[in-house]
Scaffold this active site. Structure first.
Site, PDB file in Angstrom:
ATOM      1  N   LYS A 179      -8.012  19.962  -8.271  1.00 38.15           N
ATOM      2  CA  LYS A 179      -7.659  18.565  -8.832  1.00 38.15           C
ATOM      3  C   LYS A 179      -6.720  17.898  -8.115  1.00 38.15           C
ATOM      4  O   LYS A 179      -5.663  18.080  -7.959  1.00 38.15           O
ATOM      5  CB  LYS A 179      -7.125  18.886 -10.313  1.00 38.15           C
ATOM      6  N   GLY A 232       3.811  18.600  -5.653  1.00 42.75           N
ATOM      7  CA  GLY A 232       3.905  17.346  -6.518  1.00 42.75           C
ATOM      8  C   GLY A 232       5.508  17.063  -6.670  1.00 42.75           C
ATOM      9  O   GLY A 232       6.505  17.601  -5.861  1.00 42.75           O
ATOM     10  N   SER A 233       5.763  16.345  -7.537  1.00 43.12           N
ATOM     11  CA  SER A 233       7.084  16.024  -7.826  1.00 43.12           C
ATOM     12  C   SER A 233       7.887  17.278  -8.803  1.00 43.12           C
ATOM     13  O   SER A 233       7.190  18.014  -9.186  1.00 43.12           O
ATOM     14  CB  SER A 233       7.219  14.757  -8.730  1.00 43.12           C
ATOM     15  N   VAL A 236       7.031  17.271 -12.292  1.00 38.84           N
ATOM     16  CA  VAL A 236       5.776  17.888 -12.911  1.00 38.84           C
ATOM     17  C   VAL A 236       5.692  19.247 -12.538  1.00 38.84           C
ATOM     18  O   VAL A 236       5.234  20.036 -13.485  1.00 38.84           O
ATOM     19  CB  VAL A 236       4.432  17.233 -12.016  1.00 38.84           C
ATOM     20  N   GLY A 237       6.460  19.785 -11.344  1.00 35.98           N
ATOM     21  CA  GLY A 237       6.721  21.166 -11.157  1.00 35.98           C
ATOM     22  C   GLY A 237       7.211  21.949 -12.332  1.00 35.98           C
ATOM     23  O   GLY A 237       6.778  23.097 -12.495  1.00 35.98           O
ATOM     24  N   GLU A 254       5.426  23.434  -4.375  1.00 36.83           N
ATOM     25  CA  GLU A 254       5.903  22.750  -3.470  1.00 36.83           C
ATOM     26  C   GLU A 254       6.417  21.590  -4.067  1.00 36.83           C
ATOM     27  O   GLU A 254       5.502  20.612  -4.253  1.00 36.83           O
ATOM     28  CB  GLU A 254       5.085  22.625  -2.480  1.00 36.83           C
ATOM     29  N   CYS A 288       7.098  14.635   2.006  1.00 35.76           N
ATOM     30  CA  CYS A 288       8.046  15.394   1.375  1.00 35.76           C
ATOM     31  C   CYS A 288       9.283  15.525   2.035  1.00 35.76           C
ATOM     32  O   CYS A 288      10.317  15.861   1.463  1.00 35.76           O
ATOM     33  CB  CYS A 288       7.283  16.515   0.681  1.00 35.76           C
ATOM     34  N   GLU A 389      15.127  11.321  -5.173  1.00 38.57           N
ATOM     35  CA  GLU A 389      14.016  11.024  -3.850  1.00 38.57           C
ATOM     36  C   GLU A 389      13.463   9.677  -4.179  1.00 38.57           C
ATOM     37  O   GLU A 389      12.821   9.379  -5.487  1.00 38.57           O
ATOM     38  CB  GLU A 389      12.875  12.107  -4.365  1.00 38.57           C
TER      39      GLU A 389
HETATM   40  P1  NAD Z   1       2.937  13.896  -8.762  1.00 33.73           P
HETATM   41  O1  NAD Z   1       4.024  15.139  -9.184  1.00 33.73           O
HETATM   42  O2  NAD Z   1       3.064  12.593  -9.593  1.00 33.73           O
HETATM   43  O3  NAD Z   1       1.635  14.555  -8.632  1.00 33.73           O
HETATM   44  C1  NAD Z   1       1.215  15.638  -7.947  1.00 33.73           C
HETATM   45  C2  NAD Z   1      -0.262  16.176  -8.552  1.00 33.73           C
HETATM   46  O4  NAD Z   1      -0.045  16.729  -9.988  1.00 33.73           O
HETATM   47  C3  NAD Z   1      -1.281  15.160  -8.845  1.00 33.73           C
HETATM   48  O5  NAD Z   1      -2.522  15.563  -8.678  1.00 33.73           O
HETATM   49  C4  NAD Z   1      -1.132  14.886 -10.157  1.00 33.73           C
HETATM   50  O6  NAD Z   1      -2.413  14.219 -10.766  1.00 33.73           O
HETATM   51  C5  NAD Z   1      -0.727  16.118 -10.875  1.00 33.73           C
HETATM   52  N1  NAD Z   1      -0.115  16.015 -12.154  1.00 33.73           N
HETATM   53  C6  NAD Z   1       0.470  15.022 -12.809  1.00 33.73           C
HETATM   54  N2  NAD Z   1       0.809  15.276 -14.087  1.00 33.73           N
HETATM   55  C7  NAD Z   1       0.495  16.529 -14.181  1.00 33.73           C
HETATM   56  C8  NAD Z   1       0.692  17.593 -15.374  1.00 33.73           C
HETATM   57  N3  NAD Z   1       1.350  17.287 -16.258  1.00 33.73           N
HETATM   58  N4  NAD Z   1       0.119  18.688 -15.018  1.00 33.73           N
HETATM   59  C9  NAD Z   1      -0.465  19.138 -13.795  1.00 33.73           C
HETATM   60  N5  NAD Z   1      -0.565  18.153 -12.842  1.00 33.73           N
HETATM   61  C10 NAD Z   1      -0.175  16.998 -13.065  1.00 33.73           C
HETATM   62  O7  NAD Z   1       3.296  13.771  -7.123  1.00 33.73           O
HETATM   63  P2  NAD Z   1       2.883  12.845  -6.371  1.00 33.73           P
HETATM   64  O8  NAD Z   1       3.380  11.385  -6.643  1.00 33.73           O
HETATM   65  O9  NAD Z   1       1.275  12.856  -6.202  1.00 33.73           O
HETATM   66  O10 NAD Z   1       3.448  13.163  -4.945  1.00 33.73           O
HETATM   67  C11 NAD Z   1       4.758  12.936  -4.112  1.00 33.73           C
HETATM   68  C12 NAD Z   1       5.509  14.219  -4.538  1.00 33.73           C
HETATM   69  O11 NAD Z   1       5.067  15.432  -3.991  1.00 33.73           O
HETATM   70  C13 NAD Z   1       6.807  14.002  -4.101  1.00 33.73           C
HETATM   71  O12 NAD Z   1       7.855  14.366  -5.043  1.00 33.73           O
HETATM   72  C14 NAD Z   1       6.979  14.741  -2.954  1.00 33.73           C
HETATM   73  O13 NAD Z   1       8.370  15.135  -2.422  1.00 33.73           O
HETATM   74  C15 NAD Z   1       6.136  15.979  -3.293  1.00 33.73           C
HETATM   75  N6  NAD Z   1       5.636  16.595  -2.055  1.00 33.73           N
HETATM   76  C16 NAD Z   1       5.938  17.852  -1.964  1.00 33.73           C
HETATM   77  C17 NAD Z   1       5.631  18.451  -0.696  1.00 33.73           C
HETATM   78  C18 NAD Z   1       6.024  19.953  -0.409  1.00 33.73           C
HETATM   79  O14 NAD Z   1       5.541  20.638   0.244  1.00 33.73           O
HETATM   80  N7  NAD Z   1       7.133  20.230  -0.945  1.00 33.73           N
HETATM   81  C19 NAD Z   1       4.527  17.933   0.165  1.00 33.73           C
HETATM   82  C20 NAD Z   1       3.929  16.725  -0.357  1.00 33.73           C
HETATM   83  C21 NAD Z   1       4.627  16.009  -1.384  1.00 33.73           C
END
Ligand code: NAD
Length: 490
Positions: A179, A232-233, A236-237, A254, A288, A389
């Protein structure tokens, strides 16, 4: 592009390209020129996720029975195909996500290099063979796939991150439901097409596009999914970890960062400023591992600020396909508002803004989601701009009195993804390697840059202890089975 020529892309489930049960699509647009639509994508529903999980389950027995070297060869072929397609895909990536073309090529290159590395891992998915403490007995471990894997990816590395999760999951013998982020579904679709062209059997990799909240919860909450991998963020994590934790399913997270460069009084200021500009403004501050804090020794802070501000002012903004451009747009207008909101937060806390601090406007910039490269000086570690962030081209300079304070400030946020130090003193460098709380540490380089054969990931709220890339990748995606064999004389 006229509406008539804009393609509609489909989900990929059980080896078929198919429409969502919703019958509704959404557009993916170019953040540098929002009038350009790259394609329409399926606004999928939990029903589509269910179909994808069923397809992945059905494909699992044959895929896990496929010899690991054979699975790895498909990944290797995909990497070679990506190499042939690199330029086309890099251009699409710049148009869909906004990062400048040389960075888009880097995104592709990471996927290619890792595909070559992990493809070969099919021939060396090692276990252990060890002596037993008991006579006439031998002990060994085997690695086994987990089952159906749910992979959820962000938009900032639209091809590299889906690849660096999907490749090892497949080599390890899992089947996958992917996804991708709704801002960048096109590049994830291209990755799936490439893996199919490389010979991946039907059902082994399934793609479902659409909103993270509903689809994410459907995928994460489904007990048929053995493992979730999410980049992701942190917010959400945490949500995903709670759901997986309830029924003890594995999840690899991550997450966010608030990465710092420390500049000591013996550091090379030209190199440090160049690194801060590249790591702070590259990918428009949306990596990130982006540098969002620079912690500078009092004795050199004025000289450092002068250099960083000069580099910020030199950044040329525009659409990343133009080789003259240094910095592309943010990924969408919503991100412009989110970054802009931090400008008042910083100013009202007493930080000095110089230069930047506004959405970038004028001429072609009016057509996209641009924000000026921004430097805040006189920042203190308690300010929100030093702790949260921001995920935009915003660098906060924090003056400190010496090494101990620099380390304390570097470690003072909830995050621990990436951190760097500029010093010419070897002792200081080694102490920093020990003292910094971070998954990735750079000595005399900026906070960005991964190599596919080394583990990647963060500590504290930047992750939950897993590591991607490197030899650790296959281990993430498999379960260890320990076997005791007795062979006493009969
Ligand atoms: P996000 O958390 O908004 O979304 C990430 C993914 O999660 C997307 O596919 C989104 O559709 C999905 N998502 C959203 N809500 C969800 C839920 N309730 N359950 C499951 N999945 C859900 O993050 P973003 O804006 O796409 O990316 C930016 C973030 O990602 C920043 O915080 C950045 O630091 C982080 N990031 C971390 C790394 C790493 O390796 N540590 C790498 C790249 C990005």
């Amino acid at each position: 592009m006229t509406t008539a020529t804009i393609p509609t892309y489909q989900n990929h489930i059980g080896g078929e390209w198919c429409d969502s049960a919703s019958g509704v699509t959404f557009a993916s647009t170019n953040p540098a020129r929002e009038s350009e639509t790259l394609g329409y994508f399926q606004r999928s529903t939990p029903q589509d996720i269910d179909a994808a999980i069923r397809a992945a389950q059905a494909a699992l027995p044959a895929w896990r029975a496929t010899p690991a070297p054979e699975r790895g060869e498909i990944i290797l072929r995909a990497a070679l195909l990506l190499e042939q397609r690199r330029e086309d895909y890099a251009r699409l990536l710049t148009r869909e996500m906004g990062k400048v073309l040389k960075e888009a090529r880097g995104d592709l290159q990471t996927a290619i290099d890792f595909g070559k590395f992990v493809g070969a891992a099919g021939r060396r998915a090692e276990g252990e063979t060890v002596p037993s403490g008991i006579r006439d007995k031998i002990c060994l471990t085997l690695r086994e796939p987990l089952g159906v894997a749910g992979i959820i990816t962000p938009w900032n590395f639209p091809l590299a991150i889906p690849a660096w999760k999907t490749f090892p999951a497949l080599v390890a013998g899992n089947t996958v439901v992917l996804k991708p982020a709704s801002d960048t579904p096109l590049l994830a679709t291209k990755l799936v097409e490439t893996l199919i062209d490389a010979g991946l059997p039907p059902g082994v990799l399934n793609l479902v596009t659409g909103p993270g909240g509903t689809l994410g919860d459907a995928l994460v909450g489904d007990p048929r999914v053995a493992m979730i991998s999410l980049t992701g963020s942190t917010e959400v994590g945490r949500h995903v970890a709670e759901i997986c934790g309830r029924d003890l399913r594995r999840c690899a997270l991550e997450l966010g960062g608030k990465n710092a460069i420390i500049v000591m009084d013996d550091g090379n200021l030209d190199e440090a400023a160049a690194a801060a500009a590249w790591a702070g403004f590259g990918t428009t501050g949306q990596r990130c591992t982006a540098t969002s804090r620079v912690i500078v020794h009092d004795a050199v802070v004025d000289a450092f600020n002068e250099r960083l501000v000069a580099l910020a002012k030199k950044q040329k903004l525009g659409e990343g396909l133009d080789p003259q451009i240094d910095m592309g747009p943010l990924v969408n207008r919503g991100r412009v508002s989110a970054v802009d909101a931090y400008m008042d937060v910083g100013k009202s806390a007493g930080a000095r803004l110089s230069p930047g601090g506004r959405p970038a406007r004028g001429g072609a910039l009016d057509e996209g989601a641009f924000f000026e490269p921004t430097v805040f000086t006189d920042v203190t570690p308690d300010m929100r701009i030093a702790r949260e962030e921001i995920f935009g081209p915003v660098v906060a300079v924090i003056p400190v009195a010496g090494y101990d304070e620099a380390i304390a400030v570097a470690n003072s946020t909830e995050y621990g993804l990436s951190c760097a130090i500029f010093t010419e003193n070897t002792r200081t460098a080694f102490r920093a390697m020990r003292d910094i709380q971070s998954g990735l540490i750079y000595i005399n380089a900026g906070t960005t840059g991964a190599e596919p054969h080394l583990p990647f990931g963060g500590v504290k709220a930047s992750g939950n202890g897993h590591r991607e890339l490197g030899d650790t990748a296959i281990k993430e995606w498999s379960e260890v089975k320990t076997i005791f064999v007795s062979y006493p004389r009969v």
